[in-house]
Design a protein around this motif. Structure first.
Motif, PDB file in Angstrom:
ATOM      1  N   ASP A 298      -0.266   2.365  37.316  1.00 23.28           N
ATOM      2  CA  ASP A 298       0.336   2.264  38.824  1.00 23.28           C
ATOM      3  C   ASP A 298       1.162   2.342  39.876  1.00 23.28           C
ATOM      4  O   ASP A 298       1.664   1.449  40.886  1.00 23.28           O
ATOM      5  N   GLN A 299       2.074   2.958  39.184  1.00 21.26           N
ATOM      6  CA  GLN A 299       3.503   2.399  39.541  1.00 21.26           C
ATOM      7  C   GLN A 299       4.043   0.900  39.306  1.00 21.26           C
ATOM      8  O   GLN A 299       4.905   1.125  40.219  1.00 21.26           O
ATOM      9  N   THR A 300       4.360   0.691  38.411  1.00 19.82           N
ATOM     10  CA  THR A 300       4.235  -0.514  38.225  1.00 19.82           C
ATOM     11  C   THR A 300       5.625  -0.666  37.133  1.00 19.82           C
ATOM     12  O   THR A 300       4.748  -0.123  36.163  1.00 19.82           O
ATOM     13  N   LEU A 301       6.138  -2.143  36.798  1.00 22.49           N
ATOM     14  CA  LEU A 301       7.059  -2.481  35.296  1.00 22.49           C
ATOM     15  C   LEU A 301       6.613  -3.903  35.297  1.00 22.49           C
ATOM     16  O   LEU A 301       7.061  -4.193  35.436  1.00 22.49           O
ATOM     17  N   GLU A 302       6.165  -3.581  33.872  1.00 22.32           N
ATOM     18  CA  GLU A 302       5.799  -5.100  33.383  1.00 22.32           C
ATOM     19  C   GLU A 302       6.859  -5.081  32.815  1.00 22.32           C
ATOM     20  O   GLU A 302       7.435  -4.491  31.601  1.00 22.32           O
ATOM     21  N   ILE A 303       7.821  -6.042  32.752  1.00 24.54           N
ATOM     22  CA  ILE A 303       9.224  -6.718  31.683  1.00 24.54           C
ATOM     23  C   ILE A 303       8.765  -7.963  31.402  1.00 24.54           C
ATOM     24  O   ILE A 303       7.710  -9.059  31.913  1.00 24.54           O
ATOM     25  N   SER A 304       8.610  -7.998  30.132  1.00 22.77           N
ATOM     26  CA  SER A 304       8.450  -9.490  29.474  1.00 22.77           C
ATOM     27  C   SER A 304       9.639  -9.940  28.680  1.00 22.77           C
ATOM     28  O   SER A 304       9.779  -8.923  27.330  1.00 22.77           O
ATOM     29  N   SER A 305       9.242 -11.294  28.244  1.00 20.00           N
ATOM     30  CA  SER A 305      10.395 -11.772  26.863  1.00 20.00           C
ATOM     31  C   SER A 305       9.616 -13.295  25.975  1.00 20.00           C
ATOM     32  O   SER A 305       8.967 -13.476  27.106  1.00 20.00           O
ATOM     33  N   SER A 306       9.252 -13.129  24.830  1.00 23.44           N
ATOM     34  CA  SER A 306       8.668 -14.566  24.374  1.00 23.44           C
ATOM     35  C   SER A 306       9.622 -14.834  22.958  1.00 23.44           C
ATOM     36  O   SER A 306      10.428 -14.547  22.583  1.00 23.44           O
ATOM     37  N   SER A 307       8.816 -16.390  22.936  1.00 21.91           N
ATOM     38  CA  SER A 307       9.671 -17.265  21.817  1.00 21.91           C
ATOM     39  C   SER A 307       8.780 -17.567  21.581  1.00 21.91           C
ATOM     40  O   SER A 307       7.852 -18.135  21.753  1.00 21.91           O
ATOM     41  N   SER A 308       9.337 -18.158  19.659  1.00 15.71           N
ATOM     42  CA  SER A 308       7.913 -18.714  18.940  1.00 15.71           C
ATOM     43  C   SER A 308       7.519 -20.110  19.261  1.00 15.71           C
ATOM     44  O   SER A 308       6.627 -20.502  19.228  1.00 15.71           O
ATOM     45  N   GLU A 309       9.079 -20.353  19.864  1.00 12.61           N
ATOM     46  CA  GLU A 309       9.154 -22.075  20.693  1.00 12.61           C
ATOM     47  C   GLU A 309       8.132 -22.433  21.448  1.00 12.61           C
ATOM     48  O   GLU A 309       7.717 -23.567  21.887  1.00 12.61           O
ATOM     49  N   LEU A 310       9.406 -21.787  22.741  1.00 13.39           N
ATOM     50  CA  LEU A 310       8.607 -21.859  23.905  1.00 13.39           C
ATOM     51  C   LEU A 310       7.833 -21.960  25.269  1.00 13.39           C
ATOM     52  O   LEU A 310       7.135 -21.676  25.918  1.00 13.39           O
ATOM     53  N   GLY A 311       7.382 -19.823  24.554  1.00 13.64           N
ATOM     54  CA  GLY A 311       6.843 -19.677  25.395  1.00 13.64           C
ATOM     55  C   GLY A 311       6.593 -18.009  25.836  1.00 13.64           C
ATOM     56  O   GLY A 311       6.919 -17.427  25.053  1.00 13.64           O
ATOM     57  N   LYS A 312       6.189 -17.381  26.578  1.00 18.78           N
ATOM     58  CA  LYS A 312       6.502 -16.145  26.790  1.00 18.78           C
ATOM     59  C   LYS A 312       7.026 -16.061  28.344  1.00 18.78           C
ATOM     60  O   LYS A 312       6.203 -16.846  29.322  1.00 18.78           O
ATOM     61  N   VAL A 313       7.668 -14.823  29.126  1.00 13.54           N
ATOM     62  CA  VAL A 313       8.125 -14.515  30.424  1.00 13.54           C
ATOM     63  C   VAL A 313       7.397 -13.387  30.873  1.00 13.54           C
ATOM     64  O   VAL A 313       7.701 -12.192  30.237  1.00 13.54           O
ATOM     65  N   THR A 314       6.864 -12.984  30.919  1.00 17.17           N
ATOM     66  CA  THR A 314       6.137 -11.747  31.987  1.00 17.17           C
ATOM     67  C   THR A 314       5.828 -11.306  33.397  1.00 17.17           C
ATOM     68  O   THR A 314       5.207 -12.243  34.107  1.00 17.17           O
ATOM     69  N   GLU A 315       6.666 -10.139  33.749  1.00 15.83           N
ATOM     70  CA  GLU A 315       6.564 -10.433  35.263  1.00 15.83           C
ATOM     71  C   GLU A 315       6.828  -8.655  35.935  1.00 15.83           C
ATOM     72  O   GLU A 315       6.603  -8.331  34.892  1.00 15.83           O
ATOM     73  N   THR A 316       5.546  -8.166  36.536  1.00 18.48           N
ATOM     74  CA  THR A 316       5.544  -7.217  37.305  1.00 18.48           C
ATOM     75  C   THR A 316       6.390  -6.368  38.305  1.00 18.48           C
ATOM     76  O   THR A 316       5.671  -7.589  39.451  1.00 18.48           O
ATOM     77  N   ILE A 317       6.359  -5.936  38.897  1.00 17.33           N
ATOM     78  CA  ILE A 317       7.479  -5.391  39.685  1.00 17.33           C
ATOM     79  C   ILE A 317       7.465  -4.072  39.844  1.00 17.33           C
ATOM     80  O   ILE A 317       6.913  -3.147  39.607  1.00 17.33           O
ATOM     81  N   PRO A 318       7.233  -3.525  41.658  1.00 15.52           N
ATOM     82  CA  PRO A 318       7.138  -2.196  42.286  1.00 15.52           C
ATOM     83  C   PRO A 318       8.420  -1.229  41.756  1.00 15.52           C
ATOM     84  O   PRO A 318       9.095  -1.318  41.555  1.00 15.52           O
ATOM     85  N   VAL A 319       7.596  -0.096  41.416  1.00 11.38           N
ATOM     86  CA  VAL A 319       8.456   1.111  40.963  1.00 11.38           C
ATOM     87  C   VAL A 319       8.492   1.864  42.271  1.00 11.38           C
ATOM     88  O   VAL A 319       7.806   2.579  42.950  1.00 11.38           O
ATOM     89  N   GLU A 320       9.707   2.516  42.650  1.00 13.45           N
ATOM     90  CA  GLU A 320       9.803   3.264  43.553  1.00 13.45           C
ATOM     91  C   GLU A 320       9.171   4.504  43.722  1.00 13.45           C
ATOM     92  O   GLU A 320       8.570   5.885  44.310  1.00 13.45           O
ATOM     93  N   GLN A 321       9.749   5.160  42.418  1.00 12.22           N
ATOM     94  CA  GLN A 321       9.389   6.094  41.618  1.00 12.22           C
ATOM     95  C   GLN A 321       8.943   6.839  40.718  1.00 12.22           C
ATOM     96  O   GLN A 321      10.126   5.596  40.190  1.00 12.22           O
ATOM     97  N   LEU A 322       8.210   7.267  39.761  1.00 10.88           N
ATOM     98  CA  LEU A 322       8.452   7.068  37.888  1.00 10.88           C
ATOM     99  C   LEU A 322       7.709   8.995  38.696  1.00 10.88           C
ATOM    100  O   LEU A 322       6.713   9.011  38.867  1.00 10.88           O
TER     101      LEU A 322
END
Length: 380
Positions: A298-322
């Motif tokens: 759907d022309q988006t990027l999912e960016i994520s990172s995780s930590s075994s102790e702290l949890g996870k960050v996930t976010e989605t941003i739009p792409v202008e062109q792919l």
């Protein structure tokens, strides 16, 4: 030697030349600043044997008398103490008197400071440079080129040549390249020059270029670059900055840069930088710096990172062109952030030849900047 000088001009000059002073110099006299005074003005020189900086203070500037000279002369004064005491003196006019052998008396307002100097004859001479290969570059452009490449030099002394930036000038213009085996930064700019001025394989320490950047004027003044066999001189108005060149052969980095791509995306620099910055916080805690990027249909990027102790960050941003194949790729978020922050562009293009091939990062527009980052292999 006896003279009076305006404090602000002396302070500025000391600030410039002090960047060449090191506390670890094997030559004791290099812990001092050489002070030469004559009718034209005052020259301050400092060196650590690899870098030499000379600053000139004219006797008169913009119709204001900066220096009143009673007696010409030379002396070497201890850099740290001299620099700190000048900053703290109460009056804007400072009187400096040198009596034999090399005893300095510095007066300002109600203050008087005694200082023991050294023989200027023992101070090393300025490097001799053949002025054959000279090119003039706007100072603000040179500053930008340094900022966009010097961050990617190697910090490991096991390969000293990679701690420097490779500089070359040919028919295509001026090019700076840095590489630490995990990433590469390259900046080119068109520059008119005759063939006799061309130079290649000139490698300047990244640390040295960062020190140069601090003394380069922000305005669009020209800086001369003078290249010889083992030295380079950057010549500005009233300031000379000499540097020894690094010895060795810089590796051919052109083979690292792919010429064709399977996937290309363009995205807002601000959105991408901010998303990776938030993911970096968690990856930094995990001490891996690994962030994952997933391209969606759907022309988006999912960016994520995780930590075994702290949890996870996930976010989605739009792409202008792919265009091309959708990929999942992992990379060092610290390296990606440093690359994005020097691009100076509202939009950025990311190019890929596969999940385990180099990521190419370029700004949208005319500026020729290319950043390369090697991806990580992850188990999942």
């Amino acid at each position: 030697m006896k003279l009076s000088i305006l404090k602000e001009h002396l302070n500025e000059s000391i600030g410039h030349v002090s960047k060449a002073i090191t506390s670890r110099s094997p030559i004791p006299i290099l812990s001092g600043i050489k002070f030469d005074a004559n009718e034209e003005g005052v020259r301050l020189t400092a060196s650590d044997a690899d870098i030499t900086i000379q600053s000139f203070i004219p006797a008169e500037k913009d119709g204001v008398q900066v220096i009143r000279l009673d007696q010409a002369g030379s002396v070497v004064l201890p850099a740290k103490f001299f620099g700190e005491i000048i900053k703290k003196l109460p009056s804007n006019e400072i009187e400096i008197e040198i009596r034999p052998p090399f005893h300095a008396t510095i007066r300002s307002g109600g203050s008087e400071v005694q200082m023991v100097g050294l023989d200027p004859e023992e101070y090393p001479q300025l490097p001799l440079i053949e002025e054959k290969k000279i090119v003039s570059v706007p100072s603000d452009l040179l500053k930008t080129m340094i900022r966009q490449t010097s961050y990617a030099v190697s910090t490991s002394e096991t390969t000293p040549i990679l701690t420097g930036v490779l500089c070359s000038l040919d028919e295509n213009g001026l090019k700076f390249i840095s590489c630490d085996r995990h990433r590469l930064a390259q900046r080119e700019t068109p520059l008119a020059a005759g063939e006799e001025q061309y130079f290649r394989s000139v490698v300047i320490s990244g640390k040295t270029l960062n020190e140069l950047s601090k003394v380069l004027p922000d305005e669009n003044a020209l800086t001369d670059i003078v290249v010889s066999d083992n030295q380079v001189l950057f010549r500005m108005d009233n300031l000379l900055f000499y540097s020894r060149l690094l010895e060795g052969t810089y590796p051919d980095t052109s083979k690292l840069i792919p010429q064709q791509f399977q996937t290309e995306i363009t995205v807002s620099s601000k959105l991408l930088t901010e998303a990776i910055d938030r993911a970096y916080l968690l990856s930094r805690e995990e001490k891996t710096n690994i962030v994952k990027l997933i391209m969606n249909e759907d022309q988006t990027l999912e960016i994520s990172s995780s930590s075994s102790e702290l949890g996870k960050v996930t976010e989605t941003i739009p792409v202008e062109q792919l265009s091309g194949n959708l990929l999942k790729i992992s990379f060092n978020s610290k390296y990606m952030l440093e690359a994005l922050r020097v691009l100076d562009s509202e939009g950025v293009k990311l190019s890929f030849t596969g999940a385990m091939s180099p990521i190419i990062i370029e700004p949208l527009g005319e500026t020729k900047v290319l950043q390369l980052i090697l991806p990580y292999r992850t188990t999942n």
